[in-house]
Enzyme design. Structure first.
Site, mmCIF file in Angstrom:
data_model
loop_
_atom_site.group_PDB
_atom_site.id
_atom_site.type_symbol
_atom_site.label_atom_id
_atom_site.label_comp_id
_atom_site.label_asym_id
_atom_site.label_seq_id
_atom_site.Cartn_x
_atom_site.Cartn_y
_atom_site.Cartn_z
ATOM 1 N N TRP A 153 0.839 -1.200 0.000
ATOM 2 C CA TRP A 153 0.000 0.000 0.000
ATOM 3 C C TRP A 153 0.872 1.247 0.000
ATOM 4 C CZ3 TRP A 153 -1.031 -4.353 2.941
ATOM 5 C CH2 TRP A 153 -2.197 -5.040 2.567
ATOM 6 N N HIS A 167 -7.006 1.495 2.585
ATOM 7 C CA HIS A 167 -8.032 0.494 2.272
ATOM 8 C C HIS A 167 -9.111 0.525 3.362
ATOM 9 C CE1 HIS A 167 -5.439 -2.787 4.500
ATOM 10 N NE2 HIS A 167 -5.483 -1.665 5.159
ATOM 11 N N ARG A 193 -4.212 6.416 -2.202
ATOM 12 C CA ARG A 193 -2.892 5.798 -2.349
ATOM 13 C C ARG A 193 -1.950 6.729 -3.104
ATOM 14 N NH1 ARG A 193 -4.063 -0.701 -3.090
ATOM 15 N NH2 ARG A 193 -5.611 -0.766 -1.421
ATOM 16 N N GLN A 207 -13.563 1.622 -2.009
ATOM 17 C CA GLN A 207 -13.604 0.171 -1.792
ATOM 18 C C GLN A 207 -14.888 -0.210 -1.066
ATOM 19 O OE1 GLN A 207 -10.078 -1.193 0.279
ATOM 20 N NE2 GLN A 207 -8.932 -1.391 -1.626
ATOM 21 N N VAL A 250 -5.623 -12.132 6.431
ATOM 22 C CA VAL A 250 -6.514 -13.279 6.159
ATOM 23 C C VAL A 250 -5.673 -14.556 6.008
ATOM 24 C CG1 VAL A 250 -8.552 -12.136 5.161
ATOM 25 C CG2 VAL A 250 -6.543 -12.526 3.725
ATOM 26 N N ALA A 304 -13.569 -12.020 5.183
ATOM 27 C CA ALA A 304 -13.541 -10.585 4.843
ATOM 28 C C ALA A 304 -13.212 -10.460 3.360
ATOM 29 C CB ALA A 304 -12.484 -9.869 5.677
HETATM 30 C C1 FA5 Z 1 -6.791 -4.443 -0.385
HETATM 31 O O1 FA5 Z 1 -6.819 -3.195 -0.296
HETATM 32 C C2 FA5 Z 1 -7.314 -5.296 0.718
HETATM 33 N N1 FA5 Z 1 -7.638 -4.485 1.850
HETATM 34 C C3 FA5 Z 1 -8.489 -6.128 0.244
HETATM 35 C C4 FA5 Z 1 -8.880 -7.196 1.213
HETATM 36 C C5 FA5 Z 1 -9.857 -6.946 2.143
HETATM 37 C C6 FA5 Z 1 -8.253 -8.440 1.160
HETATM 38 C C7 FA5 Z 1 -10.217 -7.947 3.035
HETATM 39 C C8 FA5 Z 1 -8.629 -9.435 2.040
HETATM 40 C C9 FA5 Z 1 -9.592 -9.189 2.958
HETATM 41 P P1 FA5 Z 1 -5.924 -4.404 -2.829
HETATM 42 O O2 FA5 Z 1 -4.778 -3.519 -2.584
HETATM 43 O O3 FA5 Z 1 -5.731 -5.504 -3.806
HETATM 44 O O4 FA5 Z 1 -6.424 -5.104 -1.495
HETATM 45 O O5 FA5 Z 1 -7.168 -3.521 -3.291
HETATM 46 C C10 FA5 Z 1 -8.450 -4.064 -3.454
HETATM 47 C C11 FA5 Z 1 -9.102 -3.508 -4.710
HETATM 48 O O6 FA5 Z 1 -9.106 -2.093 -4.667
HETATM 49 C C12 FA5 Z 1 -8.351 -3.854 -5.985
HETATM 50 O O7 FA5 Z 1 -8.726 -5.110 -6.477
HETATM 51 C C13 FA5 Z 1 -8.792 -2.750 -6.914
HETATM 52 O O8 FA5 Z 1 -10.026 -3.063 -7.504
HETATM 53 C C14 FA5 Z 1 -8.967 -1.588 -5.994
HETATM 54 N N2 FA5 Z 1 -7.817 -0.699 -6.076
HETATM 55 C C15 FA5 Z 1 -6.625 -0.807 -5.489
HETATM 56 N N3 FA5 Z 1 -5.808 0.211 -5.789
HETATM 57 C C16 FA5 Z 1 -6.506 1.018 -6.616
HETATM 58 C C17 FA5 Z 1 -6.241 2.258 -7.286
HETATM 59 N N4 FA5 Z 1 -5.094 2.920 -7.147
HETATM 60 N N5 FA5 Z 1 -7.214 2.802 -8.058
HETATM 61 C C18 FA5 Z 1 -8.398 2.170 -8.175
HETATM 62 N N6 FA5 Z 1 -8.726 1.014 -7.574
HETATM 63 C C19 FA5 Z 1 -7.806 0.437 -6.800
#
Ligand code: FA5
Length: 337
Positions: A153, A167, A193, A207, A250, A304
């Site tokens: 992140w 997130h 981010r 999200q 998780v 989750a």
């Molecule tokens: C997470 O942020 C985890 N918190 C998700 C999670 C929750 C996992 C609970 C397990 C249990 P990740 O970094 O992959 O995971 O982000 C999740 C989703 O947010 C991505 O699949 C994407 O659809 C969206 N996302 C992430 N970064 C960006 C971005 N810069 N712009 C737009 N969408 C984004």
């Protein structure tokens, strides 16, 4: 001036009349006390007694002709006026014109729609704190200060050591501490981010986090919950599949894919010919995360997930660039009216 001349003069003026009110002015000019007809009559004294009678009759006749002509013209103008009014008549029974009012932004519309789907499934819907602590965003999620997973992140920091959440998992600890199992909660809100933007990435995006904690909750419940949600959101039955992934909070960590909503699983450029779209991170909540939230992992288990809101909207409407959402371009926004 002779009787005939006065008549000619009157006729000329009368033919140019367009307004009822001007007719009255004309009447006074010719028939008023000091009008042209009376001025003519005063000349009677200059005539011999024999001619006076004849002249008097002529002037009286002229007066009646003028009166009659004015009356005819009045009728004519009144008829024209009525015709014009009936042409311009306002039909109050016609439907009104739609006012050019604004409408909700597509992100807000989708947030409400998604909240509604999860509420019907028994989930409570919450909003995240947009600025939160290192503890909420990382430590309570099994990510201590020097953990390499922090690099997953790209984080903005405040001078005081707080952060705009990266997130919505940042709300998990608060939920476990403030609710008792069975817990069913969804968090929909903005994340931030420190990333370079491109067609698929924004520095500010949304999200949809979800948690379900109770006795005997398994990955099977997670998969079915996601299948029902995506089938509702895309309006048709969709297949899902999971594969292993890693998130410190998780265990097991999973990535869930849905059948490509554009090609229906046949293979296209969006799903890179695979027929599948990897759409979210999810998994069974790590026992240490439950413990940190005050929940006994020997008694309760849970799952989750975290979905990117813009990404699933883009797939639903075939939007090719995430930056449209906050571009302020009304041509884009109005498509969601
Ligand atoms: C997470 O942020 C985890 N918190 C998700 C999670 C929750 C996992 C609970 C397990 C249990 P990740 O970094 O992959 O995971 O982000 C999740 C989703 O947010 C991505 O699949 C994407 O659809 C969206 N996302 C992430 N970064 C960006 C971005 N810069 N712009 C737009 N969408 C984004």
């Amino acid at each position: 001036m002779k009787v005939a001349e006065v008549w000619q003069q009157f006729e000329k003026k009368l033919s140019g009349q367009k307004e009822l009110k001007d007719l009255e002015v004309l009447r006074i000019e010719f028939l008023g006390r000091k009008g042209k007809v009376n001025q003519l009559l005063q000349k009677i004294t200059q005539l011999s007694p024999e001619k006076r009678r004849e002249f008097g009759q002529e002037v009286n006749q002229l007066k009646r002709r003028i009166e009659a002509a004015i009356e005819r013209k009045k009728q004519e103008l009144r008829t024209d006026l009525e015709n014009n009014l009936s042409k311009e008549k306002l039909d109050v029974t016609l439907p009104g014109q739609e006012p050019n009012l604004g409408h909700l932004h597509p992100i807000t519309q989708m947030k409400w729609e998604i909240a509604d789907i999860f509420q019907r499934m028994g989930f409570e819907v919450l909003e995240p704190l947009e600025v939160n602590s290192d503890y909420a965003n990382f430590e309570a999620l099994n990510i201590p200060p020097d953990h390499p997973a922090r690099d997953m992140w790209d984080t903005f920091w405040t001078r005081e050591g707080h952060l705009p959440i990266t997130h919505t998992s940042s709300m998990q600890n608060w939920i476990y501490r403030n609710r008792k199992p069975p817990i069913r909660a969804v968090v929909i809100g903005r994340c931030f981010r420190n990333e370079a933007t491109d067609a698929g990435h924004e520095h500010t995006f949304h999200q949809i986090e979800g948690v379900y904690v109770d006795r005997g909750i398994t990955v099977a419940h997670l998969i079915e919950t996601m299948r029902v949600f995506f089938s509702e959101f895309y309006g048709r039955e969709l297949k899902t599949k999971v594969r292993p992934s890693y998130f410190p909070f998780v265990e097991p960590g999973l990535e869930l894919a849905i059948e490509c909503v554009l090609c229906r699983g046949k293979g296209c450029s969006v799903c890179k010919q695979s027929g599948w779209l990897e759409i979210l991170g999810c998994g069974q909540i790590h026992p240490s995360v439950l413990k940190e939230g005050g929940i006994d992992p020997k008694k309760h288990t849970g799952f989750a997930w975290g979905i990117g809101l813009e990404r699933i909207i883009m797939l639903r409407y075939g939007i090719e660039d995430i930056r449209h959402f906050h571009s302020g371009d009304l041509r884009f926004i109005r498509k969601f009216k």
